[in-house]
Structures are given as C-alpha cells and as structure tokens.
Design an enzyme around this catalytic site. Structure first.
Site, PDB file in Angstrom:
ATOM      1  CG  ASP A 125      -2.029  -0.840   1.412  1.00  0.00           C
ATOM      2  OD1 ASP A 125      -2.498  -1.372   0.200  1.00  0.00           O
ATOM      3  OD2 ASP A 125      -2.344  -1.651   2.120  1.00  0.00           O
ATOM      4  CG  ASP A 144      -6.575  -1.534  -1.847  1.00  0.00           C
ATOM      5  OD1 ASP A 144      -6.811  -2.873  -2.247  1.00  0.00           O
ATOM      6  OD2 ASP A 144      -5.617  -1.166  -1.200  1.00  0.00           O
TER       7      ASP A 144
END
Length: 170
Positions: A125, A144
């Site tokens: 991330d 995402d």
C-alpha cells in the site's frame, strides 16, 4: 458461425483489467523501491501523502494478525471472485458497457492484490489520505481504488436496474 462478440461476450474488457493490473504493479514497485517502510512524502499538506506499508490482511488490515493462514484464504477468495467476474463478463450483452467496465475494474484490482499476496505474502500500500496529520484513513493502493470504483459502479447499476428495470447505460 458465431461472431467473436457472441463467442467471447465482453471479454475484450479484460484489456482494462490488464491495464489496472500493470498500473498497480508498476506503481507498487516504484514506491517500494523509493520509500522506506512507513516513510511519508507529503503531496498535499494535511490531506494526502505517499507512504509504504505492507498489509497481510484484507481491507482495513482485517485479519492482518492472523498468523499467515489469512494469506491463503484471501488468495482463494480472490481466485474464485476473479473466475466469477470473467464468466460474468463473458455473458454480458453488447449494451452492458457500464457493467463491463465495473467488472473489469474489480477484476484488475483483485488480480493486482492477488499477485502481491501470493508472490510477497502481503499487499503493498502506498496512498495515504489524512486530515491534518491526525486522522488517517488506512493506506491503500491503485488496485484498491479500482476495486472501489468498480464496486460503486456495480452498486449504481443495481440501484438503477431495481428502480427502473434498466441498467445504467440503457
């Protein structure tokens, strides 16, 4: 003899899924190669930063402390969901463009995170949204974002279909 559209449905939209997968993996490689773990580079003060974080769980680090078994659970879920999405895409009609884009975005995002999970044991991330350096939304990535946009498009399609009996792009 059936034409390509009837034989393959809307599988041409897999190109969008591949594009999402490539952008996701290239962006993750860039940030993993240029940032230290949890380092922040402020892009918009008080609101947006780049960072590097590893997530062994699912969204919002769900089950991140599971001891490793969750890696395979989420991988299996991603494989099953991806297979369902490919079949769904194949069965779409010529006029289901909105739905095809939504499914392709979700599929590309699922495959991007699946690759990380299998190859690395965690998802990379790098996007960090926050309010005045105090209230932080969990870090996330391009995959995402694609999944979220696709899911919102799916929801809009369902609401429109339920209300009028038509899809969003009709």
């Amino acid at each position: 003899m059936p034409n390509a559209d009837s034989r393959f449905g809307r599988l041409g939209w897999l190109v969008l899924s591949l594009l999402v997968l490539v952008i996701d993996q290239v962006s993750k490689a860039h940030f993993e190669g240029s940032l230290e773990m949890f380092q922040q580079i402020v892009v918009i003060p008080d609101y947006f930063s780049w960072t590097l974080a590893y997530n062994t769980g699912a969204a919002f680090s769900f089950l991140a402390d599971g001891g490793g078994w969750q890696r395979w659970l989420f991988a299996v879920i991603a494989v099953v969901v991806s297979a369902v999405l490919v079949v769904w895409l194949k069965r779409l009609g010529r006029d289901d463009t909105w739905l095809a884009i939504a499914l392709a975005l979700v599929l590309g995002g699922a495959l991007g995170n699946l690759y990380d999970r299998i190859a690395l044991g965690h998802v990379i991330d790098f996007i960090l949204v926050h309010w005045q350096n105090r209230h932080y939304f969990p870090a996330f990535n391009f995959a995402d974002s694609a999944i979220t946009v696709g899911a919102i498009m799916l929801a809009l399609d369902m609401f429109k279909s339920k209300k009028t009996g038509e899809t969003v792009n009709d």
